[in-house]
Design a protein around this motif. Structure first.
Motif, PDB file in Angstrom:
ATOM      1  N   LEU B  16      -2.043  -4.144  -8.162  1.00 49.04           N
ATOM      2  CA  LEU B  16      -2.253  -2.727  -8.481  1.00 49.04           C
ATOM      3  C   LEU B  16      -3.284  -2.118  -7.569  1.00 49.04           C
ATOM      4  CD1 LEU B  16      -2.185  -2.756 -12.362  1.00 49.04           C
ATOM      5  CD2 LEU B  16      -0.705  -1.425 -10.869  1.00 49.04           C
ATOM      6  N   VAL B  17      -4.379  -2.858  -7.431  1.00 50.31           N
ATOM      7  CA  VAL B  17      -5.461  -2.258  -6.660  1.00 50.31           C
ATOM      8  C   VAL B  17      -5.096  -2.201  -5.185  1.00 50.31           C
ATOM      9  CG1 VAL B  17      -6.900  -4.266  -6.070  1.00 50.31           C
ATOM     10  CG2 VAL B  17      -7.977  -2.139  -6.764  1.00 50.31           C
ATOM     11  N   THR B  18      -4.273  -3.149  -4.792  1.00 56.15           N
ATOM     12  CA  THR B  18      -3.792  -3.122  -3.401  1.00 56.15           C
ATOM     13  C   THR B  18      -2.937  -1.893  -3.142  1.00 56.15           C
ATOM     14  OG1 THR B  18      -3.801  -5.537  -3.439  1.00 56.15           O
ATOM     15  CG2 THR B  18      -2.620  -4.481  -1.637  1.00 56.15           C
ATOM     16  N   TYR B  19      -2.074  -1.562  -4.117  1.00 57.21           N
ATOM     17  CA  TYR B  19      -1.282  -0.321  -4.001  1.00 57.21           C
ATOM     18  C   TYR B  19      -2.188   0.846  -3.702  1.00 57.21           C
ATOM     19  CZ  TYR B  19       3.049  -2.209  -6.122  1.00 57.21           C
ATOM     20  OH  TYR B  19       4.192  -2.910  -6.390  1.00 57.21           O
ATOM     21  N   SER B  20      -3.208   0.957  -4.496  1.00 56.84           N
ATOM     22  CA  SER B  20      -4.079   2.129  -4.382  1.00 56.84           C
ATOM     23  C   SER B  20      -4.761   2.152  -3.038  1.00 56.84           C
ATOM     24  CB  SER B  20      -5.135   2.094  -5.491  1.00 56.84           C
ATOM     25  OG  SER B  20      -4.535   1.881  -6.741  1.00 56.84           O
ATOM     26  N   LEU B  21      -5.289   0.993  -2.625  1.00 57.06           N
ATOM     27  CA  LEU B  21      -6.065   0.950  -1.399  1.00 57.06           C
ATOM     28  C   LEU B  21      -5.179   1.190  -0.173  1.00 57.06           C
ATOM     29  CD1 LEU B  21      -8.426  -2.047  -2.293  1.00 57.06           C
ATOM     30  CD2 LEU B  21      -9.150   0.315  -1.889  1.00 57.06           C
ATOM     31  N   GLU B  22      -3.993   0.560  -0.195  1.00 56.69           N
ATOM     32  CA  GLU B  22      -3.095   0.741   0.961  1.00 56.69           C
ATOM     33  C   GLU B  22      -2.610   2.182   1.051  1.00 56.69           C
ATOM     34  OE1 GLU B  22      -0.185  -2.333   0.530  1.00 56.69           O
ATOM     35  OE2 GLU B  22      -1.363  -3.780   1.671  1.00 56.69           O
ATOM     36  N   ARG B  23      -2.398   2.743  -0.079  1.00 57.11           N
ATOM     37  CA  ARG B  23      -1.982   4.145  -0.104  1.00 57.11           C
ATOM     38  C   ARG B  23      -3.040   5.033   0.516  1.00 57.11           C
ATOM     39  NH1 ARG B  23       2.124   6.902  -3.004  1.00 57.11           N
ATOM     40  NH2 ARG B  23       1.241   8.936  -3.580  1.00 57.11           N
ATOM     41  N   ALA B  24      -4.293   4.575   0.375  1.00 59.97           N
ATOM     42  CA  ALA B  24      -5.388   5.359   0.949  1.00 59.97           C
ATOM     43  C   ALA B  24      -5.662   4.985   2.381  1.00 59.97           C
ATOM     44  CB  ALA B  24      -6.646   5.150   0.094  1.00 59.97           C
ATOM     45  N   GLY B  25      -4.898   4.042   2.910  1.00 54.59           N
ATOM     46  CA  GLY B  25      -5.002   3.744   4.331  1.00 54.59           C
ATOM     47  C   GLY B  25      -5.812   2.517   4.677  1.00 54.59           C
ATOM     48  N   TYR B  26      -6.215   1.734   3.706  1.00 54.98           N
ATOM     49  CA  TYR B  26      -7.022   0.534   4.013  1.00 54.98           C
ATOM     50  C   TYR B  26      -6.121  -0.681   4.179  1.00 54.98           C
ATOM     51  CZ  TYR B  26     -11.120   3.155   2.496  1.00 54.98           C
ATOM     52  OH  TYR B  26     -12.123   4.070   2.375  1.00 54.98           O
ATOM     53  N   ILE B 106      -8.590  -0.747 -14.810  1.00 54.12           N
ATOM     54  CA  ILE B 106      -8.779   0.215 -13.708  1.00 54.12           C
ATOM     55  C   ILE B 106      -7.549   1.129 -13.593  1.00 54.12           C
ATOM     56  CG2 ILE B 106      -9.139   0.427 -11.251  1.00 54.12           C
ATOM     57  CD1 ILE B 106     -10.920  -1.753 -11.314  1.00 54.12           C
ATOM     58  N   ASP B 107      -7.833   2.398 -13.478  1.00 55.57           N
ATOM     59  CA  ASP B 107      -6.714   3.349 -13.306  1.00 55.57           C
ATOM     60  C   ASP B 107      -6.366   3.408 -11.831  1.00 55.57           C
ATOM     61  OD1 ASP B 107      -6.333   6.948 -13.903  1.00 55.57           O
ATOM     62  OD2 ASP B 107      -4.893   5.374 -13.331  1.00 55.57           O
ATOM     63  N   PRO B 108      -5.245   2.920 -11.440  1.00 55.25           N
ATOM     64  CA  PRO B 108      -4.906   2.881 -10.019  1.00 55.25           C
ATOM     65  C   PRO B 108      -4.810   4.261  -9.367  1.00 55.25           C
ATOM     66  CG  PRO B 108      -3.037   2.173 -11.370  1.00 55.25           C
ATOM     67  CD  PRO B 108      -4.182   2.387 -12.287  1.00 55.25           C
ATOM     68  N   LEU B 109      -4.529   5.274 -10.165  1.00 57.03           N
ATOM     69  CA  LEU B 109      -4.381   6.594  -9.579  1.00 57.03           C
ATOM     70  C   LEU B 109      -5.709   7.167  -9.119  1.00 57.03           C
ATOM     71  CD1 LEU B 109      -1.938   8.115 -12.243  1.00 57.03           C
ATOM     72  CD2 LEU B 109      -1.346   6.886 -10.161  1.00 57.03           C
ATOM     73  N   THR B 110      -6.758   6.757  -9.768  1.00 56.06           N
ATOM     74  CA  THR B 110      -8.054   7.388  -9.486  1.00 56.06           C
ATOM     75  C   THR B 110      -9.067   6.454  -8.883  1.00 56.06           C
ATOM     76  OG1 THR B 110      -8.764   6.884 -11.715  1.00 56.06           O
ATOM     77  CG2 THR B 110      -7.822   9.071 -11.320  1.00 56.06           C
ATOM     78  N   ILE B 111      -8.704   5.193  -8.718  1.00 55.43           N
ATOM     79  CA  ILE B 111      -9.712   4.195  -8.355  1.00 55.43           C
ATOM     80  C   ILE B 111     -10.323   4.468  -7.000  1.00 55.43           C
ATOM     81  CG2 ILE B 111      -7.954   2.576  -7.536  1.00 55.43           C
ATOM     82  CD1 ILE B 111     -11.257   1.553  -9.139  1.00 55.43           C
ATOM     83  N   VAL B 112      -9.488   4.797  -6.035  1.00 56.30           N
ATOM     84  CA  VAL B 112     -10.006   4.989  -4.665  1.00 56.30           C
ATOM     85  C   VAL B 112     -10.973   6.171  -4.639  1.00 56.30           C
ATOM     86  CG1 VAL B 112      -9.391   5.396  -2.274  1.00 56.30           C
ATOM     87  CG2 VAL B 112      -7.922   3.995  -3.718  1.00 56.30           C
ATOM     88  N   GLU B 113     -10.577   7.235  -5.345  1.00 58.96           N
ATOM     89  CA  GLU B 113     -11.458   8.399  -5.418  1.00 58.96           C
ATOM     90  C   GLU B 113     -12.813   8.010  -5.957  1.00 58.96           C
ATOM     91  OE1 GLU B 113      -9.409  11.640  -7.416  1.00 58.96           O
ATOM     92  OE2 GLU B 113     -11.393  12.384  -8.035  1.00 58.96           O
ATOM     93  N   LYS B 114     -12.785   7.197  -7.022  1.00 60.99           N
ATOM     94  CA  LYS B 114     -14.052   6.756  -7.636  1.00 60.99           C
ATOM     95  C   LYS B 114     -14.865   5.906  -6.679  1.00 60.99           C
ATOM     96  CE  LYS B 114     -12.368   6.850 -12.364  1.00 60.99           C
ATOM     97  NZ  LYS B 114     -11.668   6.015 -13.338  1.00 60.99           N
ATOM     98  N   ILE B 115     -14.163   5.049  -5.920  1.00 62.13           N
ATOM     99  CA  ILE B 115     -14.862   4.184  -4.956  1.00 62.13           C
ATOM    100  C   ILE B 115     -15.561   5.053  -3.929  1.00 62.13           C
ATOM    101  CG2 ILE B 115     -14.569   2.508  -3.095  1.00 62.13           C
ATOM    102  CD1 ILE B 115     -12.281   1.279  -4.735  1.00 62.13           C
ATOM    103  N   HIS B 116     -14.861   5.994  -3.403  1.00 67.61           N
ATOM    104  CA  HIS B 116     -15.454   6.875  -2.399  1.00 67.61           C
ATOM    105  C   HIS B 116     -16.657   7.596  -2.947  1.00 67.61           C
ATOM    106  CE1 HIS B 116     -11.506   7.079   0.192  1.00 67.61           C
ATOM    107  NE2 HIS B 116     -12.221   5.999   0.453  1.00 67.61           N
ATOM    108  N   LYS B 117     -16.574   7.971  -4.175  1.00 66.43           N
ATOM    109  CA  LYS B 117     -17.704   8.657  -4.804  1.00 66.43           C
ATOM    110  C   LYS B 117     -18.925   7.756  -4.828  1.00 66.43           C
ATOM    111  CE  LYS B 117     -17.979  11.856  -8.677  1.00 66.43           C
ATOM    112  NZ  LYS B 117     -17.227  12.155  -9.916  1.00 66.43           N
ATOM    113  N   VAL B 118     -18.725   6.511  -5.255  1.00 68.98           N
ATOM    114  CA  VAL B 118     -19.828   5.548  -5.342  1.00 68.98           C
ATOM    115  C   VAL B 118     -20.430   5.299  -3.982  1.00 68.98           C
ATOM    116  CG1 VAL B 118     -20.387   3.121  -5.774  1.00 68.98           C
ATOM    117  CG2 VAL B 118     -19.056   4.427  -7.433  1.00 68.98           C
ATOM    118  N   LEU B 119     -19.527   5.193  -2.959  1.00 71.40           N
ATOM    119  CA  LEU B 119     -20.036   4.872  -1.626  1.00 71.40           C
ATOM    120  C   LEU B 119     -20.529   6.113  -0.886  1.00 71.40           C
ATOM    121  CD1 LEU B 119     -17.420   2.250  -0.399  1.00 71.40           C
ATOM    122  CD2 LEU B 119     -19.612   1.865  -1.492  1.00 71.40           C
ATOM    123  N   GLY B 120     -20.342   7.256  -1.501  1.00 71.54           N
ATOM    124  CA  GLY B 120     -20.821   8.471  -0.864  1.00 71.54           C
ATOM    125  C   GLY B 120     -19.959   8.905   0.303  1.00 71.54           C
ATOM    126  N   LEU B 121     -18.676   8.539   0.181  1.00 73.07           N
ATOM    127  CA  LEU B 121     -17.782   8.922   1.275  1.00 73.07           C
ATOM    128  C   LEU B 121     -17.030  10.203   0.926  1.00 73.07           C
ATOM    129  CD1 LEU B 121     -16.403   5.349   1.887  1.00 73.07           C
ATOM    130  CD2 LEU B 121     -18.052   6.576   3.309  1.00 73.07           C
TER     131      LEU B 121
END
Lengths: 1006, 121
Positions: B16-26, B106-121
């Motif tokens: 699941l988390v891979t889906y989200s991350l790959e979708r975001a380009g990682y 973890i909500d896969p739809l929002t996880i990357v957004e949340k990660i970016h928030k934490v990392l200040g990206l």
């Protein structure tokens, strides 16, 4: 000179020894000790020279004899046998002894033919050659040969070896003149055994013997000795059978010896070699014979004595040799050998061995007169005669020395004592005499001073008299009756208050001075006294002319008579006794006062003078004893009778003790008055002491204490009663106390039971708590397991729903949405359950934050925007900004729950959220109001319980877990530290209110 | 293409988390155990790491500490994924060196957004 020496000796001895006698004795002693030591030394030296039986060579160095010889005279001693052969050695010793005695300058050569080891003389040739080499050129004057083989040798080779020498032989057995036939310059001694005497002696000592076993060897000498013995014995002993030994080995001989019969003897002749050539010494043969023979062994040779033979008429080798040497000396001094005849006499002596005598039980007294006994246990005294004697002598000397010194000391002490005594006596006498003289001197002195003093005294006494009168207020007067002249002393003037020597001294004048009331009395008394010659002793008053003062006087006088007996003079005294009278008066006053006080107090007193043995009782004292005061007081013994015998028994010792030690007493005494009732007094007494603390009497009091006594008695009786009551009461109390103890014990048991029950309850309680806790923990840990698959359900369904994996049609989307929704629902359920369990197990985490209430409310409301819109409800949020410090997330959770409920249960109308500060701004109140279906009154109480779902028309269509409100309540109360309440009107609406502290306190340890 | 590391032992979650991350380009690197994760982190030096806390072997916290301790990758952002969130967990995570945490699921739809928030990206 002699005097000087004497003085010196005396001084010396005194200095070093204290007295001449001591010096003398000490020197004696030292001499004695020195003598003893020397003798001991001699004895020791002597002991070293006691002759042993056989064998040892004893070379004495003695002064040389008067015979002088040529320097370097030479002699050859040729022995048949070897060195170590006792007989041979003894011969040689004898020879050398004599030779050395004669002249130490003689050079002697000693040779051995060793014929015991070489009996067949096969070596003679070789020896001859050797001797030729040695002695051919030496020109030896005398050759001494010992024993037969040597003689044979010398005779054989004489012309070759010793052509010019004289020959002296000794130790030759079976000597016959023919042996030296044709020889010149040869002489000597024949060895003559004395077998006959030996056997005779032996048989005498052993009368029971019937047989003699004769042992000898089969050498030339041995056989020769046998022949000699045979000859001597021949015909002498008819009853005795003689058996001669054959040529035997040692073993054979031993066996033979062992078999000897009891009534036999053994006679040992020459025996040096056994049949097999084994050589044996003289000593060893004797030992052998003695050891193996059961019967006594006798011998003929000196050499065997001490080694086992009993004894015999023994040949001495030494004697032989010495004799031969003497012959040699004679030859050396010039006498030709041919002139000396051969000596045939036996050189024997009867000798015995003490040990063997004892062994065979031969008594010493049976031995022949001049026989010698060797190995005799020598008494110390006999062998050390001189030592013992000298020791005794020394001891005697020492002892006498000690005695002399001792007696000396004693005598000295006596003398010293006597001296001391006489000295003391002398001193005593001297002191005595001195004291006497002193006394006489003092006496003289004394008399002189006495005289002087007498004079002084006289003067003094006159002065004193007048002084005394003055002081004592006593004057003296003299009345001359004839002349009617009255002389007064100075004091009388003073007493009468008149200036001295002013008074016209007449009797009438005197009377004038007397008090008017007493004049008649005085006058008549005096006149009476004169006329009747009775003593004049009166007391009267006078009046002082000077101030009219009345004084008391005491007058006394005596009358003097003349030759005819007529009274002519009166001499008297006058004493002013005014003070005395006054004192008397005072005393009397006091006495009556005392009596009064005694009467009032019922105390009587007594006074006893021990010296005069007079007793005085006060009036009250009489009254106490019920006695008549006018009577004299009873004496002590009498007075004891007034008491009871018991009281008297107590009083008497106390009184006596008081008299002795001065110890006061105080006793309660009972009066024995039969006429009256029992009366008690307390008697007190104390001792009277004079100036020197001597007890001269007693005084005391008595007080009637009858009433007191009776009161005491009553008290005592009451006391007894009381005690009795106390005892009974105590017994009762004890009984009660025992009962109490029992009930106490019962109580204790109950308490114990209770304690036990309590413990059990606690235990159960703890178990329940534990169970509860474990349950919660179980749920919490399980949560992870539950959440994990949910993650997949929600995740995948949402991913698919949003078309991330591929296109989805509407129905697929709808179905996926359903999955998603269900998953989320399940998740919220699980979260609630987990929250509940967390709170219950105390593992809830609380985060403190500062935030605005309005923010949280807005956030909560935001979540429901859609639902509110869908339902067409009106949402009102009052924009109240309040700062709080608490757990934001949890507060949000509660608000979400309340708002969700509000919306759920409202079909139409509004939902209103407000907030305000309460309780002096320390708490905040948030309320969620709705216009929904409301809650029934009876349901309000069940509202916050877990899993309660209220029956309502909407319940079937409304989703819920039933946990929400209970969790919310839990969070509000236990996490946020506040309260929650609900109000409602059924059908109209509901209002839920949360109240929490503005500042959440940090709880420790939950 | 930025590479990121996911340390997660559950395959589904990883997917699941891979889906989200790959979708975001990682580009996603994955490790199933803590030790593997540490190795990969040091070797590959990813852009950031998603660290599941509940792991077999050494747990995510320990792995985080080790990565932080290593020189190679001391600074890489690490975000923890935890399912407990009990009292004290947050402090422990931060103490170990995590930059932040998410709670499961973890909500896969929002996880990357949340990660970016934490990392200040």
């Amino acid at each position: 000179m002699m005097q000087k020496v004497n003085i010196f000796l005396r001084q010396f001895s005194t200095v070093f020894f204290g007295s001449r006698k001591a010096a003398f004795v000490s020197s004696l002693v030292s001499i004695a000790i020195a003598a003893l030591l020397y003798i001991v030394y001699l004895q020791i030296k002597e002991a070293a020279h006691i002759e042993l039986p056989t064998g040892l060579v004893d070379i004495k160095t003695t002064k040389s004899s008067t015979t002088l010889f040529k320097a370097s005279q030479e002699i050859l001693v040729l022995n048949s046998y070897h060195r170590g052969h006792a007989w041979s050695d003894n011969e040689t010793a004898g020879i050398l002894e004599i030779l050395q005695e004669a002249s130490p300058n003689i050079r002697y050569n000693i040779e051995y033919l060793d014929c015991k080891y070489h009996p067949k003389a096969e070596h003679f040739e070789a020896v001859k050659d050797l001797f030729k080499l040695k002695y051919a050129n030496r020109d030896i004057p005398v050759v001494i040969v010992t024993d037969n083989p040597a003689l044979e040798f010398v005779l054989k080779y004489r012309s070759l070896l010793f052509p010019r020498s004289s020959i002296v032989f000794c130790g030759i057995n079976n000597y016959k003149k023919e042996m030296i036939e044709g020889q010149e310059n040869i002489t000597g001694l024949a060895e003559a055994l004395d077998a006959g005497n030996t056997v005779k002696t032996a048989l005498k000592l052993h009368p029971k013997a019937r047989e003699v076993f004769v042992v000898h060897d089969y050498t030339t000498t041995g056989l020769a000795t046998r022949r000699e013995a045979e000859e001597q014995i021949k015909g002498m002993f008819d009853q005795i059978s003689f058996r001669y030994a054959e040529d035997m080995t040692k073993k054979e001989l031993t066996q033979r010896l062992e078999k000897l019969p009891q009534d036999s003897l053994v006679l040992a002749l020459t025996y040096n070699v056994f049949r097999d050539g084994e050589v044996i010494t003289h000593e060893n043969l004797a030992r052998l014979l003695s050891a193996n023979s059961p019967v006594p062994v006798y011998g003929v040779h000196n050499e065997r004595l001490g080694y086992g033979i009993v004894g015999g008429s023994l040949l001495s080798g030494k004697l032989h040799g010495s004799q031969a040497a003497r012959i040699a000396l004679k030859i050396l001094s010039g006498l030709p050998a041919s002139n000396i005849p051969v000596d045939m006499s036996p050189q024997t002596r009867v000798m015995f061995d003490y040990n063997q005598l004892v062994r065979f039980g031969v008594p010493i007294k049976d031995l022949p007169e001049d026989s010698v006994v060797v190995n005799r246990p020598v008494s110390f005294i006999s062998s050390h005669k001189y030592l013992v004697l000298s020791t005794l002598l020394v001891i005697i000397i020492l002892t006498s020395g000690i005695i002399i010194l001792g007696s000396n000391l004693y005598r000295r002490e006596l003398a010293e004592d006597a001296l001391r005594k006489s000295k003391e006596e002398l001193e005593m006498r001297v002191t005595g005499r001195t004291a006497e003289l002193k006394n006489a001197n003092e006496q003289l002195h004394f008399e002189l001073t006495e005289r002087k003093r007498a004079q002084e005294l006289l003067e003094l006494s006159e002065h004193r008299l007048s002084e005394a009168q003055r002081i004592a207020h006593v004057g003296s007067w003299e009345l001359d009756l004839l002349k009617n002249e009255l002389t007064w002393s100075d004091e009388i003037y003073r007493i009468f208050g008149l200036p001295p020597q002013e008074f016209g001294a007449t009797y009438e004048a005197f009377l004038d001075a007397v008090h008017p009331d007493d004049r008649d009395y005085v006058n008549s008394s005096y006149t009476c006294s004169v006329e009747r010659d009775v003593p004049y002793d009166i007391m009267h008053r006078i009046v002082r002319k000077s101030n009219g003062e009345v004084r008391y006087v005491h007058e006394k006088c005596e009358h003097t008579r003349d030759a005819s007996g007529r009274i002519v003079k009166s001499v008297g005294t006058v004493q002013d006794i005014t003070e005395l009278k006054q004192a008397e008066e005072a005393l009397r006053q006091r006495e009556s006062e005392l009596n009064e006080s005694q009467r009032l107090a019922h105390i009587g007193s007594w006074d006893w003078n021990a010296t005069t043995d007079t007793i005085w009782w006060s009036d009250e004292y009489y009254r106490i004893y019920n006695l008549d005061p006018k009577l004299p007081p009873p004496n002590y013994i009498e007075h004891l009778k007034v008491y009871t015998s018991e009281s008297a028994a107590r009083l008497d010792p106390a009184v006596k003790r008081s008299m002795e030690t001065g110890e006061p007493y105080e006793l309660d005494l009972e009066l024995a008055d039969p006429s009256a009732a029992t009366r008690w007094i307390v008697a007190r007494g104390e001792a009277k002491r004079d100036a020197s603390s001597r007890i001269w009497g007693l005084r005391g009091t008595a007080q009637n204490i009858t009433e007191r006594k009776m009161a005491e008695e009553k008290i005592r009786r009451l006391n007894e009663e009381l005690e009795q009551r106390v005892i009974t009461r105590t017994a009762d109390l004890e009984k009660m106390s025992l009962e109490l103890q029992d009930s106490q014990r019962a109580l204790m048991n109950i308490v114990d039971d209770l304690n036990r029950k309590t413990l059990e309850l606690e235990d159960a309680n703890n178990k329940l708590k534990e169970l509860d806790r474990l349950k919660s923990m179980f749920i919490a840990s399980m949560s992870h397991e539950l959440r994990t698959p949910l993650n997949s359900i929600i995740g995948f369904s949402s991913v698919l729903h949003d078309g991330w994996i591929g296109q989805v049609n509407a129905e697929q989307k709808e179905n996926l949405a359903t999955i998603l929704r269900s998953g989320k629902h399940l998740l919220s359920l699980i979260n609630d359950v987990i929250d509940v369990s967390k709170i219950e197990s105390g593992k809830i985490e609380i985060t403190h934050e500062d935030f605005d209430v309005y923010d949280v409310v807005s956030e909560a409301v935001e979540l429901f925007k859609k639902d509110i819109q869908d339902k067409g409800l009106d949402l009102k949020v009052e924009p109240i900004h309040l700062a709080v410090h608490t757990d934001r997330r949890r507060l949000l959770q509660c608000l979400v729950n309340l708002i969700s409920n509000a919306i759920k249960f409202t079909e139409k109308g509004s939902v209103r959220v407000t907030a305000k500060l309460i309780r002096s701004s320390e708490w905040i109140e948030i309320s969620v109001e709705d216009t929904g279906i409301g809650i029934r009154e009876e349901d309000l109480t069940r509202l916050f319980r877990a899993f309660v779902r209220l029956h309502s028309p909407l319940s079937t269509s409304v989703k819920g877990t039933g946990l929400g409100l209970s969790l919310t309540k839990k969070i509000v109360t236990e996490v946020l530290g506040g309260e929650i309440s609900a109000q409602s009107v059924y059908g109209k609406g509901s209002r839920f209110v949360i109240r929490i502290p503005v500042k959440l306190k940090v709880e420790a340890g939950k | 293409m930025k590479r990121v590391l996911v340390v997660e032992d559950n395959r589904d979650n990883l997917k699941l988390v891979t889906y989200s991350l790959e979708r975001a380009g990682y580009t996603v690197l994955s490790a199933e155990t803590g030790e593997e994760g540490v190795e990969l982190a040091i070797r590959e030096r990813p852009f950031f790491i998603l660290m599941d806390i509940q792991l077999p072997g050494i747990d995510g916290l320990e792995a985080t500490r080790r990565i932080r301790a290593s020189e190679a990758d001391g600074d890489v952002p690490i975000i923890a994924i935890t399912s407990f969130a009990m009292r004290g967990d947050m402090e422990r995570l931060l103490a170990a060196g995590c930059n932040g945490y998410f709670e499961k699921p973890i909500d896969p739809l929002t996880i990357v957004e949340k990660i970016h928030k934490v990392l200040g990206l």
